[in-house]
Scaffold this active site. Structure first.
Site, PDB file in Angstrom:
ATOM      1  N   HIS A   1      14.538  -3.593  93.778  1.00  0.00           N
ATOM      2  CA  HIS A   1      14.429  -4.095  92.400  1.00  0.00           C
ATOM      3  C   HIS A   1      12.995  -4.252  91.941  1.00  0.00           C
ATOM      4  O   HIS A   1      12.619  -3.811  90.870  1.00  0.00           O
ATOM      5  CB  HIS A   1      15.005  -5.512  92.285  1.00  0.00           C
ATOM      6  CG  HIS A   1      16.441  -5.610  92.540  1.00  0.00           C
ATOM      7  ND1 HIS A   1      17.358  -5.742  91.548  1.00  0.00           N
ATOM      8  CD2 HIS A   1      17.130  -5.573  93.683  1.00  0.00           C
ATOM      9  CE1 HIS A   1      18.560  -5.810  92.068  1.00  0.00           C
ATOM     10  NE2 HIS A   1      18.453  -5.708  93.370  1.00  0.00           N
TER      11      HIS A   1
ATOM     12  N   GLU B   1      24.057  12.728  94.614  1.00  0.00           N
ATOM     13  CA  GLU B   1      23.356  11.841  95.548  1.00  0.00           C
ATOM     14  C   GLU B   1      23.880  12.010  96.964  1.00  0.00           C
ATOM     15  O   GLU B   1      23.305  11.497  97.905  1.00  0.00           O
ATOM     16  CB  GLU B   1      23.553  10.378  95.127  1.00  0.00           C
ATOM     17  CG  GLU B   1      23.236  10.133  93.672  1.00  0.00           C
ATOM     18  CD  GLU B   1      23.180   8.666  93.310  1.00  0.00           C
ATOM     19  OE1 GLU B   1      22.106   8.086  93.388  1.00  0.00           O
ATOM     20  OE2 GLU B   1      24.228   8.113  92.932  1.00  0.00           O
TER      21      GLU B   1
ATOM     22  N   ASP C   1      18.800   8.392  96.619  1.00  0.00           N
ATOM     23  CA  ASP C   1      19.941   8.357  97.533  1.00  0.00           C
ATOM     24  C   ASP C   1      20.131   9.677  98.259  1.00  0.00           C
ATOM     25  O   ASP C   1      20.401   9.703  99.452  1.00  0.00           O
ATOM     26  CB  ASP C   1      21.218   7.987  96.767  1.00  0.00           C
ATOM     27  CG  ASP C   1      21.336   6.479  96.591  1.00  0.00           C
ATOM     28  OD1 ASP C   1      21.099   5.764  97.582  1.00  0.00           O
ATOM     29  OD2 ASP C   1      21.632   6.028  95.473  1.00  0.00           O
TER      30      ASP C   1
ATOM     31  N   CYS D   1      16.509  12.412  88.408  1.00  0.00           N
ATOM     32  CA  CYS D   1      16.169  11.069  87.912  1.00  0.00           C
ATOM     33  C   CYS D   1      15.730  10.123  89.015  1.00  0.00           C
ATOM     34  O   CYS D   1      15.506   8.951  88.768  1.00  0.00           O
ATOM     35  CB  CYS D   1      17.319  10.474  87.118  1.00  0.00           C
ATOM     36  SG  CYS D   1      18.756  10.124  88.124  1.00  0.00           S
TER      37      CYS D   1
HETATM   38  C1  PEP Z   1      18.707   7.649  92.864  1.00  0.00           C
HETATM   39  O1  PEP Z   1      19.451   7.366  93.812  1.00  0.00           O
HETATM   40  O2  PEP Z   1      17.811   8.507  92.934  1.00  0.00           O
HETATM   41  C2  PEP Z   1      18.854   6.952  91.578  1.00  0.00           C
HETATM   42  C3  PEP Z   1      18.195   7.343  90.513  1.00  0.00           C
HETATM   43  O3  PEP Z   1      19.669   5.878  91.546  1.00  0.00           O
HETATM   44  P1  PEP Z   1      19.269   4.439  92.141  1.00  0.00           P
HETATM   45  O4  PEP Z   1      17.818   4.494  92.526  1.00  0.00           O
HETATM   46  O5  PEP Z   1      19.557   3.461  91.067  1.00  0.00           O
HETATM   47  O6  PEP Z   1      20.185   4.354  93.320  1.00  0.00           O
HETATM   48 MG    MG Z   2      21.241   6.199  93.459  1.00  0.00          MG
END
Ligand code: PEP
Ligand code: MG
Length: 587
Positions: free
Chosen positions: A189, A436, A460, A507
Site C-alpha cells: 500500500h 496475472e 502478480d 498496468c
Molecule cells: C498487478 O498485479 O500488476 C496489478 C496492477 O495489480 P495489483 O498491483 O493491484 O495487484
Molecule cells: Mg494484481
C-alpha cells in the site's frame, strides 16, 4: 544510515512524523485524584461510541455482504461487553491512576502474553479481534490518527510501520514530502500510495520506528533505498541539493503535460494512470495522463468506515469521470485478499498460501450480492460517463480460466437486466481481463475470444511466473520483471493480442519504469498504465527513442540468458538515450 527497499523515486529532506500504533508508546502519565472521574467518564464514552460503531457496521455489512460476514462484529461486541475486559481497565484507572489509553495498552499486553503460548489458531484469531476492539476504543479516546502536523516545522517525512489507508485519510493534505515504513515492499500500500502522489519513499527499514522520533530531521532517498536520521550539516546540504534537482526535473518534465505522448519517430502511445481514488485522478490529469488505465477500487472499500453502497460507489466513479472529461476510465472490481484484507470478507480465514488462495475474483464469485452491487455501480457510471463524452470500461482481476470469463459475462448480463427492470440508466461496457496468472498467459489465444481487452497485471504475473512472493524481500532477487522468462511470456502475450486486434495495456509497475518501458515498447506495446508520478518521465523518455530503436533493444535483450545481462545491457542503452533519468529512476 539505514537501508531499505527503494519504492518511490526522488529525494526528500524533512521533519519526521512518527505514526506509532497505540501499543508501541504507552502513556506513562499518572492521574491526579481530581482527574480520575473524568478519565473513567472518557473511557465509558469511548466504549459507548465503539458499541454504536459496531452496531452500525453489523447492520450495513449484513445488508450488503451477508449475515455470516457481519457476525464478526457481533463477536467484537461480545468482547466489548465482556465484564473482565472493562473491569480491568476501570480498576487500573482508579487504583493505579493510569490513563485509559495506558490501561488499554496494559490489557492488550496481558492478552498477548496469554495467547502467545497457544498454538491454537482459533485463539490467536481471537487476539486479533481483541486488538480490533481496543484500537476502536482507543481511536475514540484520542486523536492518535489526527496528528497536529501543523505544529512541526517544514515538510514532513511520515515514518510508520505500514502506511494504512486510514492513515492516509487522517493525514489529509498535510505537507508530506517523504514516507518511510518498516514493513512493505515495492507493491505494498505505502509504495502504491507514495508513487501515485510522487512522494519519495523507502520501505522495509527494519526497526526504524525505534530509532527515529517525531521532530528529528530525516532524509529519504527513494532511488537508493537509503534513510538518514539527523544527518550532519554537509550531508543535509548535499541532499538538499539533490532534492532541489529532483523538484526541478519534475517541474521541467511536468511542463510537457500538454505535449502528446509520442515516440521520437512520431508513433502515438497511451500513457494512462493507475489511481486509487478521486484525488489521484486529479493528480494524474495534472501529470498529463491520457486517461485512467487502472482504478484500484479496493482503497475505496478499505478507507470506508463500513461498506460503500451502490450509490456511494457511483458517486466516487462519477467524480473520477469528472476529473477527466472525454477520457477512458478503467474500473477494476475489488481485488482483495493476498496482502490486502477486510474484516468482513474473511480476514480471519487462514490460508497457507494467501496469494494462491481465496483472493480477488475468486472471493468476489463467492459474495454474489456484494459483487453485483459493484458491477451495477460501474454500469451506471458508464451511462454517466457516456453523457459526459467519456468511456468507462470494467476490468476483472486475476482471471485464470475461460470459464471464469464466461461466468463474468453472465453476471454482467444479469446486472443489465436488473437495471433495465428497475429503470435505472446504465450503459454496456467493454469487459477486460487482467492477465496475472501464467495459466491464462498460456491459453491467451482462446481467452481473447471471450473478452474485449487485456490488461497485464505484471506485479502478480511476475510473482506467479517466478514462484517468488512479491512482498517477500528474501526472494526479491527472483521476483524481477526483467527476468528472461518474464520477457518471453510478455512478448508472446503482446503478439497474441496484436494479432487478434484486441487492445492490450500493461498496468503493473513495470509499465512506468524506464528499463521495462523501452522493452515493452519494442515488443509492440502501445498502451501503458502507471503511477501518475512516472508519466512525465516516461513521456520524456518516449520522445527520445524511436520504435525501431526500441525493437532492436527488445530483440537483443531477449537473446540474453540471465537477468544480470539483461539489466546491464538495458542500463547501458538507457544511459545513452536519456542520461538525465538517473535522478528519477529507482536503482
Ligand atoms: C498487478 O498485479 O500488476 C496489478 C496492477 O495489480 P495489483 O498491483 O493491484 O495487484
Ligand atoms: Mg494484481
Amino acid at each position: 544510515m539505514k537501508k531499505g527497499i527503494a519504492v518511490s523515486p526522488g529525494v526528500a529532506v524533512g521533519t519526521a512524523y512518527c505514526i506509532h500504533e497505540i501499543f508501541v508508546n504507552p502513556d506513562t502519565k499518572r492521574l491526579e485524584d481530581r482527574e480520575i472521574t473524568a478519565e473513567l467518564a472518557q473511557y465509558e464514552y469511548a466504549r459507548d461510541k465503539t458499541t454504536e460503531d459496531l452496531h452500525a457496521l453489523q447492520k450495513k455489512v449484513e445488508a450488503q455482504v451477508g449475515h455470516e460476514q457481519a457476525a464478526i462484529f457481533a463477536v467484537h461486541e461480545t468482547i466489548l461487553r465482556d465484564s473482565p475486559f472493562t473491569k480491568k481497565v476501570r480498576d487500573w484507572i482508579v487504583t493505579e491512576r493510569m490513563t485509559a489509553q495506558a490501561a488499554l495498552h496494559r490489557l492488550m499486553a496481558e492478552y498477548t502474553q496469554l495467547f502467545s503460548r497457544t498454538k491454537d489458531e482459533y485463539l490467536r484469531d481471537r487476539l486479533n479481534d481483541i486488538r480490533d476492539v481496543v484500537v476502536r476504543i482507543s481511536a475514540h479516546l484520542s486523536d492518535v490518527l489526527k496528528p497536529e502536523t501543523h505544529a512541526l516545522p517544514g515538510p514532513l517525512i511520515v515514518v510508520a510501520d505500514e502506511l494504512l489507508p486510514s492513515h492516509v485519510v487522517a493525514l489529509g493534505d498535510a505537507d508530506v514530502h517523504g514516507i518511510v515504513t518498516q514493513a512493505g515492499s515495492q507493491t505494498s500500500h505505502a509504495a502504491i500510495i507514495a508513487r501515485s502522489r510522487g512522494i519519495p519513499a523507502v520501505s522495509g527499514v527494519v526497526g526504524v520506528l525505534r530509532q527515529v522520533k517525531t521532530g528529528d530531521t530525516i532524509i529519504v532517498d527513494g532511488r537508493e533505498g537509503h534513510v538518514i536520521v539527523n544527518p550532519d550539516v554537509e550531508t543535509k546540504s548535499a541532499y538538499h541539493k539533490l532534492e532541489r534537482e529532483f523538484f526541478h526535473l519534475k517541474d521541467q518534465l511536468a511542463e510537457n503535460h500538454d505535449r502528446p505522448a509520442v515516440t521520437a519517430d512520431g508513433v502515438a502511445i497511451q500513457l494512462l494512470a493507475n489511481i486509487n481514488g478521486v484525488a489521484d485522478a486529479h493528480t494524474a490529469e495534472r501529470m498529463g495522463a491520457t486517461g485512467v488505465g487502472l482504478f484500484r477500487t479496493e482503497y475505496m472499500y478499505l478507507a470506508h468506515p463500513d461498506v460503500p453502497d451502490e450509490e456511494e460507489q457511483l458517486d466516487v466513479y462519477r467524480r473520477v469521470v469528472d476529473a477527466w472529461p472525454g477520457r477512458d476510465v478503467v474500473i477494476r472490481t475489488l481485488d482483495i485478499g493476498g496482502d490486502k484484507t477486510m474484516v468482513y470478507l474473511g480476514r480471519n480465514v487462514r490460508e497457507a498460501n494467501p496469494f494462491m488462495g481465496w483472493r480477488s475474483i475468486r472471493l468476489s464469485f463467492e459474495h454474489p450480492e456484494f459483487f453485483n452491487t459493484q458491477v451495477r455501480a460501474i454500469l451506471r457510471a458508464a451511462d454517466y460517463a457516456r453523457r459526459k463524452g467519456s468511456r468507462v470500461r470494467i476490468l476483472f482481476p486475476m482471471i485464470t480460466t475461460l470459464e471464469e470469463l464466461r461466468r463474468l459475462r453472465a453476471i454482467m448480463r444479469k446486472a443489465c437486466r436488473q437495471l433495465t427492470e428497475q429503470k435505472k440508466p446504465f450503459a454496456d461496457v467493454p469487459m477486460g481481463m487482467m492477465l496475472e496468472v501464467p495459466a491464462a498467459a498460456l491459453t491467451m489465444r482462446s481467452m481473447l475470444a471471450a473478452c474485449d481487452y487485456v490488461s497485464v497485471g505484471s506485479n502478480d504475473l511476475v510473482q506467479y511466473l517466478m514462484a517468488a512472493d512479491r512482498d517477500n524481500p528474501k526472494v526479491s532477487h527472483l521476483c524481477q520483471p526483467l527476468a528472461p522468462a518474464v520477457l518471453q511470456v510478455l512478448a508472446d502475450v503482446i503478439r497474441a493480442c496484436n494479432e487478434a486486434n484486441k487492445p492490450i495495456t500493461v498496468c503493473g509497475e513495470m509499465a512506468g519504469q524506464p528499463r521495462t518501458f523501452v522493452l515493452l515498447l519494442g515488443m509492440g506495446l502501445r498502451s501503458f498504465s502507471m503511477s501518475p508520478a512516472f508519466i512525465p518521465t516516461i513521456k520524456d523518455l518516449a520522445a527520445h527513442i524511436s520504435v525501431a530503436q526500441a525493437e532492436r533493444l527488445a530483440q537483443r535483450a531477449m537473446e540474453l540468458t540471465t537477468l544480470a545481462k539483461v539489466k546491464r545491457y538495458v542500463d547501458e542503452q538507457l544511459r545513452a538515450i536519456a542520461p538525465n533519468l538517473s535522478v528519477l529512476d529507482i536503482a
